[in-house]
Design a protein around this motif. Sequence first.
Motif, PDB file in Angstrom:
ATOM      1  N   THR A  63       2.011 -10.051  -3.847  1.00  0.00           N
ATOM      2  CA  THR A  63       2.270  -9.486  -2.530  1.00  0.00           C
ATOM      3  C   THR A  63       3.033  -8.180  -2.727  1.00  0.00           C
ATOM      4  OG1 THR A  63       4.421 -10.554  -2.199  1.00  0.00           O
ATOM      5  CG2 THR A  63       2.466 -11.847  -1.667  1.00  0.00           C
ATOM      6  N   SER A 116       3.462 -14.761   3.295  1.00  0.00           N
ATOM      7  CA  SER A 116       4.652 -14.403   4.057  1.00  0.00           C
ATOM      8  C   SER A 116       4.201 -14.072   5.469  1.00  0.00           C
ATOM      9  CB  SER A 116       5.372 -13.203   3.428  1.00  0.00           C
ATOM     10  OG  SER A 116       4.630 -12.017   3.630  1.00  0.00           O
ATOM     11  N   PRO A 117       5.114 -14.100   6.442  1.00  0.00           N
ATOM     12  CA  PRO A 117       4.722 -13.846   7.831  1.00  0.00           C
ATOM     13  C   PRO A 117       4.135 -12.455   8.050  1.00  0.00           C
ATOM     14  CG  PRO A 117       6.895 -14.872   7.719  1.00  0.00           C
ATOM     15  CD  PRO A 117       6.524 -14.513   6.327  1.00  0.00           C
ATOM     16  N   THR A 118       4.496 -11.486   7.214  1.00  0.00           N
ATOM     17  CA  THR A 118       4.029 -10.115   7.427  1.00  0.00           C
ATOM     18  C   THR A 118       2.894  -9.720   6.500  1.00  0.00           C
ATOM     19  OG1 THR A 118       5.697  -9.270   5.879  1.00  0.00           O
ATOM     20  CG2 THR A 118       6.311  -9.391   8.211  1.00  0.00           C
ATOM     21  N   MET A 119       2.465 -10.605   5.626  1.00  0.00           N
ATOM     22  CA  MET A 119       1.436 -10.267   4.646  1.00  0.00           C
ATOM     23  C   MET A 119       0.088 -10.083   5.323  1.00  0.00           C
ATOM     24  SD  MET A 119       0.280 -12.378   1.239  1.00  0.00           S
ATOM     25  CE  MET A 119      -1.259 -12.029   0.416  1.00  0.00           C
ATOM     26  N   GLU A 120      -0.560  -8.951   5.074  1.00  0.00           N
ATOM     27  CA  GLU A 120      -1.897  -8.670   5.588  1.00  0.00           C
ATOM     28  C   GLU A 120      -2.929  -8.608   4.475  1.00  0.00           C
ATOM     29  OE1 GLU A 120      -1.636  -5.086   7.838  1.00  0.00           O
ATOM     30  OE2 GLU A 120      -0.361  -5.967   9.400  1.00  0.00           O
ATOM     31  N   THR A 148       4.118  -0.496  -0.112  1.00  0.00           N
ATOM     32  CA  THR A 148       4.889  -0.948   1.052  1.00  0.00           C
ATOM     33  C   THR A 148       6.164  -0.137   1.211  1.00  0.00           C
ATOM     34  OG1 THR A 148       4.003  -3.185   0.827  1.00  0.00           O
ATOM     35  CG2 THR A 148       6.033  -2.936   2.111  1.00  0.00           C
ATOM     36  N   GLN A 182      13.222 -11.413   3.121  1.00  0.00           N
ATOM     37  CA  GLN A 182      12.817 -10.938   4.440  1.00  0.00           C
ATOM     38  C   GLN A 182      13.861 -11.324   5.473  1.00  0.00           C
ATOM     39  OE1 GLN A 182       8.907 -12.530   5.127  1.00  0.00           O
ATOM     40  NE2 GLN A 182       7.909 -10.994   3.866  1.00  0.00           N
ATOM     41  N   ARG A 197       6.871   1.867   4.624  1.00  0.00           N
ATOM     42  CA  ARG A 197       7.982   1.484   5.495  1.00  0.00           C
ATOM     43  C   ARG A 197       9.063   2.559   5.575  1.00  0.00           C
ATOM     44  NH1 ARG A 197       8.847  -3.498   7.257  1.00  0.00           N
ATOM     45  NH2 ARG A 197      11.096  -3.351   6.915  1.00  0.00           N
TER      46      ARG A 197
END
Length: 426
Positions: free
Chosen positions: A41, A11-15, A211, A340, A215
């Motif tokens: 994730t 995903s675009p925010t996965m670190e 998460t 998302q 958040r």
Amino acid sequence: MSIELKMPALSPTMEEGTLARWLVKEGDTVSSGDLIAEIETDKATMEFEAVDEGVITQLLVPEGTDGVKVGTVIAIIQGEDDDATAAPKAAAPVAAKEPKPAAVAAAPAPAPVTTPVATPSHCSGDRIKASPLAKRIAANSGVDLAGISGTGPNGRIVKADVERSTKNTVSAELVEARPTADSRPSTGSGLTVDGGDIPHEVVKLSNMRKTIARRLTESKQQVPHIYLTVDVRLDALLKLRGELNASLEPRGIKLSVNDMLIKALGLALIQVPKCNVSFAGDNMLQYSRADISVAVSVPTGLITPIVTDAANKSLSKISTEIAELAGRAKEGKLQPHEYQGGTASISNMGMMGIKQFEAVINPPQAMIMAIGAGEKRPYIVDDALAIATVMSATGSFDHRAIDGADGAQLMKVFKELVEKPLGLVA
């Protein structure tokens, strides 16, 4: 040639993620598109496909490993053009690169991470010289004393050495202040702050729960919340729902109250566009479409699948879409684009009997609607006291982006749409 398989960004925010399960073993031959692993994730468990052909020669990350950073090499594939029987390079577990030329290889290599090359001065055979306090601190912090150089007499490890290694003086203070088992202070009921003798188990946090914790903590710390509550009469909506369900029964569709409230919130956001926004530092994002994130409870926490363009979808479409999204959410099979984003959220705990609550905003969204239970209450109907079915709805607004008056206008429009629900099907 050897091919490195790296932890993917799913995903675009996965670190980082958890390598939940290997679907192959060393020695297996794989082709492009074959499933090789399941990656967990913060929101879902997703399948990872091979993009090259060859033989799996090394699985470098054990299944069940948490916190695997995106880009970490997790496996090695030997290409089909190579000698698949050649032994993998054990000295380079994080990169399958060719050996350097002799002139370059003479440069000093970095020290191994897991085991000291030489026995430190504080080690004597299998015995490690350390003070009792240093040992307790290390045990509490999960630190291996064998990897620490002591600065005490004759290389003895002392408290400061462990604190410097962990960079965490908090654990040292906790250990130093902790009394012995025979002299633990009581809080009046025999309890201690660390759990003490209370029967308990340590439950490992899922990536999703980590998460959520991060958040929502950031949201409450950084977003100035303002809460606005209205009481909404549901009788007309319930009557319309019954009539619609009777007509939808042949199609196997059954509308819920929540389906209709999602539609009402979508329409309200379009009618009050100042609330369909996100705060972005020096800018504001003004959305022209209402995408509603719907809070769904799953075994590992909470996820918010999105109903896109809720204002312009029919109630039957919203109902079937939510049922399908919620089902896949509970199975951990949602794709990133399905949870998302979103311009606002709705959270309904009325089915659990909760009368009223204040939900935490899910950034970068600027509002969330909290729905309480519909219940029979004394209510003024046509200027006379009567008994009506009433629910409390509370909007949480990001006061950086939405003024109180604009939030109040949204709540007013939402109330009107629910109390005169023909507008939801017009």
